[in-house]
Design a protein around this motif. Structure first.
Motif, PDB file in Angstrom:
ATOM      1  N   UNK A  23       0.747  -1.250  -0.173  1.00  0.00           N
ATOM      2  CA  UNK A  23       0.025   0.025  -0.049  1.00  0.00           C
ATOM      3  C   UNK A  23       0.856   1.177   0.145  1.00  0.00           C
ATOM      4  N   UNK A  24       0.263   2.425  -0.658  1.00  0.00           N
ATOM      5  CA  UNK A  24       1.017   3.497  -0.755  1.00  0.00           C
ATOM      6  C   UNK A  24       1.761   4.221   0.686  1.00  0.00           C
ATOM      7  N   UNK A  25       0.640   4.069   1.606  1.00  0.00           N
ATOM      8  CA  UNK A  25       1.180   4.563   2.737  1.00  0.00           C
ATOM      9  C   UNK A  25       2.409   4.174   3.360  1.00  0.00           C
ATOM     10  N   UNK A  26       2.598   2.782   2.893  1.00  0.00           N
ATOM     11  CA  UNK A  26       4.049   2.215   3.473  1.00  0.00           C
ATOM     12  C   UNK A  26       5.292   2.196   2.551  1.00  0.00           C
ATOM     13  N   UNK A  27       4.891   2.745   1.148  1.00  0.00           N
ATOM     14  CA  UNK A  27       6.058   3.064   0.176  1.00  0.00           C
ATOM     15  C   UNK A  27       6.831   4.027   0.667  1.00  0.00           C
ATOM     16  N   UNK A  28       7.918   3.795   0.096  1.00  0.00           N
ATOM     17  CA  UNK A  28       8.882   5.065   0.476  1.00  0.00           C
ATOM     18  C   UNK A  28       8.503   6.593  -0.268  1.00  0.00           C
ATOM     19  N   UNK A  57      -0.119   9.928  12.343  1.00  0.00           N
ATOM     20  CA  UNK A  57      -0.197   9.264  11.170  1.00  0.00           C
ATOM     21  C   UNK A  57      -0.343  10.255  10.006  1.00  0.00           C
ATOM     22  N   UNK A  58      -1.066  11.372  10.426  1.00  0.00           N
ATOM     23  CA  UNK A  58      -1.224  12.471   9.362  1.00  0.00           C
ATOM     24  C   UNK A  58       0.275  13.156   9.421  1.00  0.00           C
ATOM     25  N   UNK A  59       0.714  13.534  10.692  1.00  0.00           N
ATOM     26  CA  UNK A  59       2.322  14.134  10.606  1.00  0.00           C
ATOM     27  C   UNK A  59       3.152  13.343   9.698  1.00  0.00           C
ATOM     28  N   UNK A  60       3.208  11.907   9.955  1.00  0.00           N
ATOM     29  CA  UNK A  60       4.148  11.335   8.942  1.00  0.00           C
ATOM     30  C   UNK A  60       3.718  11.332   7.514  1.00  0.00           C
ATOM     31  N   UNK A 117      11.685   8.235   7.789  1.00  0.00           N
ATOM     32  CA  UNK A 117      10.146   8.313   7.549  1.00  0.00           C
ATOM     33  C   UNK A 117       9.635   6.983   7.660  1.00  0.00           C
ATOM     34  N   UNK A 118      10.371   5.984   7.053  1.00  0.00           N
ATOM     35  CA  UNK A 118       9.880   4.494   7.148  1.00  0.00           C
ATOM     36  C   UNK A 118       9.831   4.132   8.424  1.00  0.00           C
ATOM     37  N   UNK A 119      10.912   4.557   9.086  1.00  0.00           N
ATOM     38  CA  UNK A 119      10.656   3.840  10.665  1.00  0.00           C
ATOM     39  C   UNK A 119       9.844   4.415  11.282  1.00  0.00           C
ATOM     40  N   UNK A 120       9.330   5.566  11.349  1.00  0.00           N
ATOM     41  CA  UNK A 120       8.202   6.198  11.814  1.00  0.00           C
ATOM     42  C   UNK A 120       6.909   5.584  11.412  1.00  0.00           C
ATOM     43  N   UNK A 127       6.823  -3.236   4.768  1.00  0.00           N
ATOM     44  CA  UNK A 127       7.521  -2.854   3.359  1.00  0.00           C
ATOM     45  C   UNK A 127       8.589  -1.751   3.726  1.00  0.00           C
ATOM     46  N   UNK A 128       9.820  -1.768   3.248  1.00  0.00           N
ATOM     47  CA  UNK A 128      10.680  -0.927   3.096  1.00  0.00           C
ATOM     48  C   UNK A 128      11.311  -0.510   1.602  1.00  0.00           C
ATOM     49  N   UNK A 129      11.192   0.694   1.250  1.00  0.00           N
ATOM     50  CA  UNK A 129      11.587   0.817  -0.047  1.00  0.00           C
ATOM     51  C   UNK A 129      13.043   1.716  -0.010  1.00  0.00           C
ATOM     52  N   UNK A 130      13.459   1.380  -0.964  1.00  0.00           N
ATOM     53  CA  UNK A 130      15.282   1.841  -1.039  1.00  0.00           C
ATOM     54  C   UNK A 130      15.401   2.680  -2.371  1.00  0.00           C
ATOM     55  N   UNK A 131      16.081   3.743  -2.230  1.00  0.00           N
ATOM     56  CA  UNK A 131      16.371   4.795  -3.304  1.00  0.00           C
ATOM     57  C   UNK A 131      18.008   4.727  -3.519  1.00  0.00           C
ATOM     58  N   UNK A 132      18.171   4.604  -5.003  1.00  0.00           N
ATOM     59  CA  UNK A 132      19.458   4.508  -5.384  1.00  0.00           C
ATOM     60  C   UNK A 132      19.610   5.658  -6.328  1.00  0.00           C
ATOM     61  N   UNK A 133      20.971   6.226  -6.505  1.00  0.00           N
ATOM     62  CA  UNK A 133      21.194   7.071  -7.752  1.00  0.00           C
ATOM     63  C   UNK A 133      21.867   6.110  -8.738  1.00  0.00           C
ATOM     64  N   UNK A 134      21.279   6.234  -9.955  1.00  0.00           N
ATOM     65  CA  UNK A 134      22.029   5.097 -10.963  1.00  0.00           C
ATOM     66  C   UNK A 134      22.818   6.121 -11.597  1.00  0.00           C
ATOM     67  N   UNK A 135      24.169   5.572 -11.784  1.00  0.00           N
ATOM     68  CA  UNK A 135      25.388   6.354 -12.581  1.00  0.00           C
ATOM     69  C   UNK A 135      25.405   6.087 -13.967  1.00  0.00           C
ATOM     70  N   UNK A 136      25.649   7.216 -14.623  1.00  0.00           N
ATOM     71  CA  UNK A 136      25.517   6.969 -16.189  1.00  0.00           C
ATOM     72  C   UNK A 136      26.999   6.225 -16.919  1.00  0.00           C
ATOM     73  N   UNK A 137      26.958   5.859 -18.018  1.00  0.00           N
ATOM     74  CA  UNK A 137      28.045   5.047 -18.570  1.00  0.00           C
ATOM     75  C   UNK A 137      29.065   6.129 -19.088  1.00  0.00           C
ATOM     76  N   UNK A 138      28.779   7.307 -19.035  1.00  0.00           N
ATOM     77  CA  UNK A 138      30.095   8.081 -19.316  1.00  0.00           C
ATOM     78  C   UNK A 138      30.305   8.991 -18.042  1.00  0.00           C
TER      79      UNK A 138
END
Length: 465
Positions: free
Chosen positions: A4-9, A57-60, A93-96, A257-268
């Motif tokens: 569900x979206x409220x537990x997605x990052x 929950x509204x604050x979060x 925020x996910x921990x909260x 659910x815990x969502x993760x965020x990554x920065x994808x680096x380019x080939x150049x």
């Protein structure tokens, strides 16, 4: 099963859209999100959200919407320099969210002082994050430490599963590696009697290669992520943790659910340009032409006029290009005006002919008392000097390649300044002195003064700062 979206990052909130939420939280979050992204300059969050009657929950949800907007606004430099802060704010925020998932109608005023402080600190940190997104240089480490400290505080009072940290922050280009190892650390990450956690990236599920209660490891193919040629981008993954239902009659396991965020680096990797202000020796010359000097003698005998000349300040005489010029040579004897009866001349005094001083003499001489003579002449001499001239030189832009070993860049002798302008990922620009060692996130500048070269060394192993 899609979480569900409220537990997605917060990154899923922006990157994958808004799923079905509880109506109240959804409306509040959507309103805040639209207000933030539509305003030209975001104001700091108002502490009014932390009123005693505000639902926790509204604050979060408020926090989640704010961070979602910041992620959407992040440019290339922020995606790199603030990556650790983005990841740790996401985890906070996910921990909260996880810690208060079972709370019903819990208000901010009902929290104890320690818990209220954690919410207040989170509010302040998000405000600082908003400022950093607009000016990201040098703020990532401090903000990351702030979010990590608040998460540790939340961890002290909750018994829920918790992700404390994960890596990598940056997904390497395919030219460096064909797999990505994702390492997750936390507490209560796996329980007996339920399925192992799973990681979903772009609708593909992966099983763990390593699993304990405090750590999980996944190895996923690099191809599951995008492969940009230039520019960085955010991408996400979602970890699903299964817990026993808690009911004495059994039932479906609880999914967290815990969502993760990554920065994808380019080939150049990028490019570099060397701008040099070099000193070059330049020869300047000027002609010295003196005023005429004269000598006159009547009634026989001779007369000599002498004069000495220095060069202009800063110059010296070129002794190979010095000459005298006779401007007038006359004489008379009775009715004879032939100049041949004037034995005078214009000449350089060889005893005083140096780079700093030249003397000449002009003479008029006759051989009889009834004779007269007149001579005029001047000096012509070239003056020379050598001056330093500043000359700008540009080498580049030249490509930087991930897989290339460091190559020496030849530096110019006797340069006033030598600046290397590095452009990473076509997004981040750094101007750095070529003669000072510099360690960037993905590139090291190593000068070798003895050989007058500098090495640009691509870094293939890094952590978010």
């Amino acid at each position: 099963m899609t979480p569900p979206a409220e537990v997605v990052s917060i990154n899923h909130f922006i990157l994958f859209g808004i799923s079905v939420m509880r109506c109240k939280s959804f409306i509040l979050s959507l309103f805040i999100f639209l207000a933030v992204v539509s305003s030209p300059a975001r104001a700091d969050l108002t502490p009014a959200i932390l009123a005693p009657s505000s639902d926790v929950k509204d604050i979060i949800s408020h926090f989640r919407a704010e961070m979602s907007a910041l992620i959407a606004q992040a440019g290339g430099e922020a995606r790199v320099t603030l990556m650790r802060a983005f990841q740790l704010s996401d985890q906070l925020i996910q921990s909260l969210t996880t810690a208060y998932a079972d709370s019903v109608n819990l208000t901010f005023g009902a929290l104890d002082k320690q818990q209220q402080k954690a919410f207040s600190d989170t509010l302040s940190a998000i405000n600082e994050m908003g400022k950093a997104v607009r000016d990201p240089v040098g703020k990532g480490l401090q903000l990351g430490n702030t979010f990590a400290a608040i998460t540790a505080d939340v961890f002290s009072w909750t018994k829920k599963p918790m992700v404390i940290a994960y890596s990598p922050s940056y997904v390497a280009p395919s030219s460096i590696s064909d797999t990505v190892r994702i390492a997750i650390s936390g507490v209560r990450l796996h329980a007996t009697g339920v399925a192992a956690p799973k990681l979903r990236i772009k609708n593909t599920d992966f099983a763990p290669s390593e699993l304990t209660d405090v750590s999980i490891g996944f190895v996923v193919p690099r191809t599951v992520f995008s492969e940009p040629t230039k520019g960085t981008g955010f991408e996400t993954g979602t970890l699903t943790i299964f817990r026993p239902s808690g009911s004495w009659i059994g039932g479906q396991p609880e999914q967290i659910y815990f969502s993760f965020l990554f920065t994808v680096l380019p080939n150049q990797l990028g490019s570099y340009t060397v701008n040099t202000i070099a000193i070059e020796k330049k020869k300047e010359e000027k002609l010295l032409k003196t005023e005429p000097l004269s000598a006159t003698k009547n009634g026989g005998g001779g007369d000599v006029t002498k004069e000495c000349y220095p060069p202009e300040s800063g110059y010296v005489f070129d002794l190979l290009r010095v000459k005298t010029i006779e401007d007038k040579h006359t004489a008379y004897k009775d009715d004879d005006t032939s100049p041949g009866t004037n034995f005078g001349k214009v000449q350089i005094d060889e005893g005083v002919k140096t780079e700093k001083k030249i003397c000449i003499s002009v003479s008029a001489t006759t051989g009889c008392t009834e004779c007269g003579a007149h001579t005029e002449g001047h000096l012509e001499a070239w003056m020379v000097r050598t001056v330093d001239e500043e000359k700008p030189l540009t080498d580049g832009p030249n490509l930087l390649k991930w897989e290339e070993d460091p190559q020496p860049i030849r530096l110019k002798d006797q340069a006033i300044s030598q600046i290397i302008t590095v452009r990473l990922f076509d997004e981040i620009t750094r101007r750095l002195p070529a003669t000072s060692r510099q360690s960037l996130q993905f590139l090291t500048i190593e000068p070798d003064p003895r050989n007058n070269v500098v090495f640009l060394a691509p870094q293939r192993e890094w952590n978010a700062r």
